[in-house]
Design a protein around this motif. Structure first.
Motif, PDB file in Angstrom:
ATOM      1  N   ARG A 103       9.176 -17.252 -23.953  1.00  0.00           N
ATOM      2  CA  ARG A 103       9.461 -15.790 -23.891  1.00  0.00           C
ATOM      3  C   ARG A 103       7.932 -14.913 -24.034  1.00  0.00           C
ATOM      4  O   ARG A 103       7.120 -15.533 -24.648  1.00  0.00           O
ATOM      5  CB  ARG A 103      10.029 -15.464 -25.346  1.00  0.00           C
ATOM      6  CG  ARG A 103      10.333 -13.777 -24.442  1.00  0.00           C
ATOM      7  CD  ARG A 103      11.461 -13.326 -24.818  1.00  0.00           C
ATOM      8  NE  ARG A 103      12.685 -14.399 -24.898  1.00  0.00           N
ATOM      9  CZ  ARG A 103      14.049 -13.451 -24.607  1.00  0.00           C
ATOM     10  NH1 ARG A 103      14.373 -11.954 -25.433  1.00  0.00           N
ATOM     11  NH2 ARG A 103      15.116 -14.365 -24.478  1.00  0.00           N
ATOM     12  N   LYS A 122       5.870 -11.287 -23.676  1.00  0.00           N
ATOM     13  CA  LYS A 122       6.110  -9.598 -23.862  1.00  0.00           C
ATOM     14  C   LYS A 122       4.796  -9.365 -23.746  1.00  0.00           C
ATOM     15  O   LYS A 122       4.002  -9.066 -24.126  1.00  0.00           O
ATOM     16  CB  LYS A 122       6.937  -9.577 -24.802  1.00  0.00           C
ATOM     17  CG  LYS A 122       7.032  -8.080 -25.337  1.00  0.00           C
ATOM     18  CD  LYS A 122       8.344  -7.746 -25.971  1.00  0.00           C
ATOM     19  CE  LYS A 122       7.784  -6.068 -26.373  1.00  0.00           C
ATOM     20  NZ  LYS A 122       8.953  -5.835 -26.564  1.00  0.00           N
ATOM     21  N   SER A 123       4.736  -7.983 -23.074  1.00  0.00           N
ATOM     22  CA  SER A 123       3.217  -6.621 -22.616  1.00  0.00           C
ATOM     23  C   SER A 123       3.430  -5.764 -22.690  1.00  0.00           C
ATOM     24  O   SER A 123       5.080  -5.335 -21.974  1.00  0.00           O
ATOM     25  CB  SER A 123       2.455  -7.512 -21.071  1.00  0.00           C
ATOM     26  OG  SER A 123       1.472  -6.668 -21.628  1.00  0.00           O
ATOM     27  N   GLU A 124       3.335  -4.433 -23.599  1.00  0.00           N
ATOM     28  CA  GLU A 124       3.623  -3.579 -23.678  1.00  0.00           C
ATOM     29  C   GLU A 124       3.576  -2.726 -22.293  1.00  0.00           C
ATOM     30  O   GLU A 124       4.206  -1.606 -21.963  1.00  0.00           O
ATOM     31  CB  GLU A 124       3.279  -2.885 -24.599  1.00  0.00           C
ATOM     32  CG  GLU A 124       3.518  -3.465 -26.022  1.00  0.00           C
ATOM     33  CD  GLU A 124       5.178  -3.183 -26.447  1.00  0.00           C
ATOM     34  OE1 GLU A 124       5.586  -2.324 -25.964  1.00  0.00           O
ATOM     35  OE2 GLU A 124       5.961  -4.124 -27.485  1.00  0.00           O
ATOM     36  N   HIS A 143       8.535  -4.722 -16.398  1.00  0.00           N
ATOM     37  CA  HIS A 143      10.060  -5.965 -15.454  1.00  0.00           C
ATOM     38  C   HIS A 143       8.459  -7.265 -15.051  1.00  0.00           C
ATOM     39  O   HIS A 143       7.305  -6.602 -14.278  1.00  0.00           O
ATOM     40  CB  HIS A 143      10.495  -5.288 -15.274  1.00  0.00           C
ATOM     41  CG  HIS A 143      10.346  -4.622 -13.566  1.00  0.00           C
ATOM     42  ND1 HIS A 143       9.668  -5.063 -12.886  1.00  0.00           N
ATOM     43  CD2 HIS A 143      10.404  -3.165 -13.616  1.00  0.00           C
ATOM     44  CE1 HIS A 143       9.585  -4.178 -11.763  1.00  0.00           C
ATOM     45  NE2 HIS A 143       9.753  -3.313 -12.296  1.00  0.00           N
ATOM     46  N   ARG A 191      19.187 -13.487 -22.183  1.00  0.00           N
ATOM     47  CA  ARG A 191      18.739 -12.897 -22.867  1.00  0.00           C
ATOM     48  C   ARG A 191      19.902 -12.292 -23.730  1.00  0.00           C
ATOM     49  O   ARG A 191      20.608 -12.266 -23.602  1.00  0.00           O
ATOM     50  CB  ARG A 191      18.494 -11.822 -21.609  1.00  0.00           C
ATOM     51  CG  ARG A 191      17.182 -12.128 -21.066  1.00  0.00           C
ATOM     52  CD  ARG A 191      16.859 -11.067 -19.989  1.00  0.00           C
ATOM     53  NE  ARG A 191      16.068 -11.216 -18.996  1.00  0.00           N
ATOM     54  CZ  ARG A 191      14.514 -12.220 -18.433  1.00  0.00           C
ATOM     55  NH1 ARG A 191      14.060 -12.456 -19.944  1.00  0.00           N
ATOM     56  NH2 ARG A 191      14.277 -12.400 -17.612  1.00  0.00           N
ATOM     57  N   GLN A 236      14.981  -5.493 -24.043  1.00  0.00           N
ATOM     58  CA  GLN A 236      13.696  -4.518 -24.123  1.00  0.00           C
ATOM     59  C   GLN A 236      13.110  -4.248 -23.464  1.00  0.00           C
ATOM     60  O   GLN A 236      12.453  -5.712 -22.326  1.00  0.00           O
ATOM     61  CB  GLN A 236      13.335  -4.445 -25.650  1.00  0.00           C
ATOM     62  CG  GLN A 236      13.473  -4.267 -27.178  1.00  0.00           C
ATOM     63  CD  GLN A 236      13.628  -4.610 -27.890  1.00  0.00           C
ATOM     64  OE1 GLN A 236      12.126  -5.400 -27.583  1.00  0.00           O
ATOM     65  NE2 GLN A 236      13.120  -4.741 -29.575  1.00  0.00           N
ATOM     66  N   ASP A 237      12.475  -3.425 -23.032  1.00  0.00           N
ATOM     67  CA  ASP A 237      11.672  -3.260 -21.199  1.00  0.00           C
ATOM     68  C   ASP A 237      10.400  -3.770 -22.427  1.00  0.00           C
ATOM     69  O   ASP A 237       9.703  -4.399 -23.273  1.00  0.00           O
ATOM     70  CB  ASP A 237      10.947  -1.885 -21.681  1.00  0.00           C
ATOM     71  CG  ASP A 237      11.929  -0.795 -20.326  1.00  0.00           C
ATOM     72  OD1 ASP A 237      12.726  -1.849 -20.004  1.00  0.00           O
ATOM     73  OD2 ASP A 237      11.802  -0.002 -20.268  1.00  0.00           O
ATOM     74  N   GLY A 238       9.714  -4.587 -21.080  1.00  0.00           N
ATOM     75  CA  GLY A 238       8.732  -5.718 -21.328  1.00  0.00           C
ATOM     76  C   GLY A 238       8.933  -7.347 -21.635  1.00  0.00           C
ATOM     77  O   GLY A 238       7.413  -7.538 -21.548  1.00  0.00           O
ATOM     78  N   VAL A 239      10.037  -7.939 -21.604  1.00  0.00           N
ATOM     79  CA  VAL A 239      10.102  -8.903 -22.376  1.00  0.00           C
ATOM     80  C   VAL A 239      10.570  -9.886 -20.115  1.00  0.00           C
ATOM     81  O   VAL A 239      11.400  -9.633 -19.613  1.00  0.00           O
ATOM     82  CB  VAL A 239      11.460  -9.385 -22.766  1.00  0.00           C
ATOM     83  CG1 VAL A 239      11.584 -10.420 -22.541  1.00  0.00           C
ATOM     84  CG2 VAL A 239      11.440  -8.602 -24.307  1.00  0.00           C
TER      85      VAL A 239
END
Length: 173
Positions: free
Chosen positions: A64, A66-68, A72, A163, A168-171
């Motif tokens: 995985r 993730k970035s803020e 997408h 998932r 959440q957004d960013g994944v």
């Protein structure tokens, strides 16, 4: 009704390693011979062995990212030469070793311009990066790239990553 005569060998199966080599840090090669076989048996045995071996391989990988700043996986990032899809594929190519089962976190924080490689990953001491030179991205402008990573060690090949319900957004991986 026509019956074909099938001859069955009474010789015992022989298994032999013909060639084995390590091409680089991430690629090993082996060639084996199994004989004697009747026509068509080689494909059947080969497919079954491949599936069985893939199911038993233990490994550590990035599961995985993730970035803020990235909503997408189809987003574009100004100042990065590669597309986000290419960055994700580069992250999947990174070879890792770990002696602990389960999940742990890691992250990449880099400032451009410059190249981002696997050596820029900050990971726990229990995780070793096999090839530090693995390319991840090229930053063409003075921007910050920060990506949180989830690293897992498990057994078997998984076709897709499920998932969680609380997506959440960013994944992005």
């Amino acid at each position: 009704m026509v019956r074909e005569k099938v001859t069955v060998s009474t010789r015992t199966l022989q298994w032999k390693c013909v060639e084995s080599r390590v091409d680089n840090k991430r690629l090993c090669y082996g060639r084996f011979i199994l004989s004697p076989l009747i026509k068509g048996q080689a494909d059947t045995i080969g497919i079954a062995m491949r599936r069985a071996l893939l199911g038993e391989i233990e490994g550590t990988c990035i599961t995985r990212a993730k970035s803020e700043k990235i909503p997408h996986e189809y987003s574009t990032i100004v100042g990065i030469q590669e597309s986000l899809h290419e960055i994700l594929m580069n992250l999947k190519e990174i070879g890792l070793r770990s002696n602990l089962y389960g999940t742990c976190g890691a992250f990449i924080c880099a400032r451009g311009p410059g190249y981002v490689t696997a050596q820029d990953i900050i990971s726990p001491p229990s995780v070793e990066i096999v090839d530090n030179t693995q390319h991840i991205a090229r930053l063409t402008e003075p921007i910050d790239l920060c990506i949180g990573l989830q690293i897992e060690r498990n057994r078997g090949y998984r076709y897709s990553i499920k998932r969680p319900n609380n997506f959440q957004d960013g994944v992005i991986l």
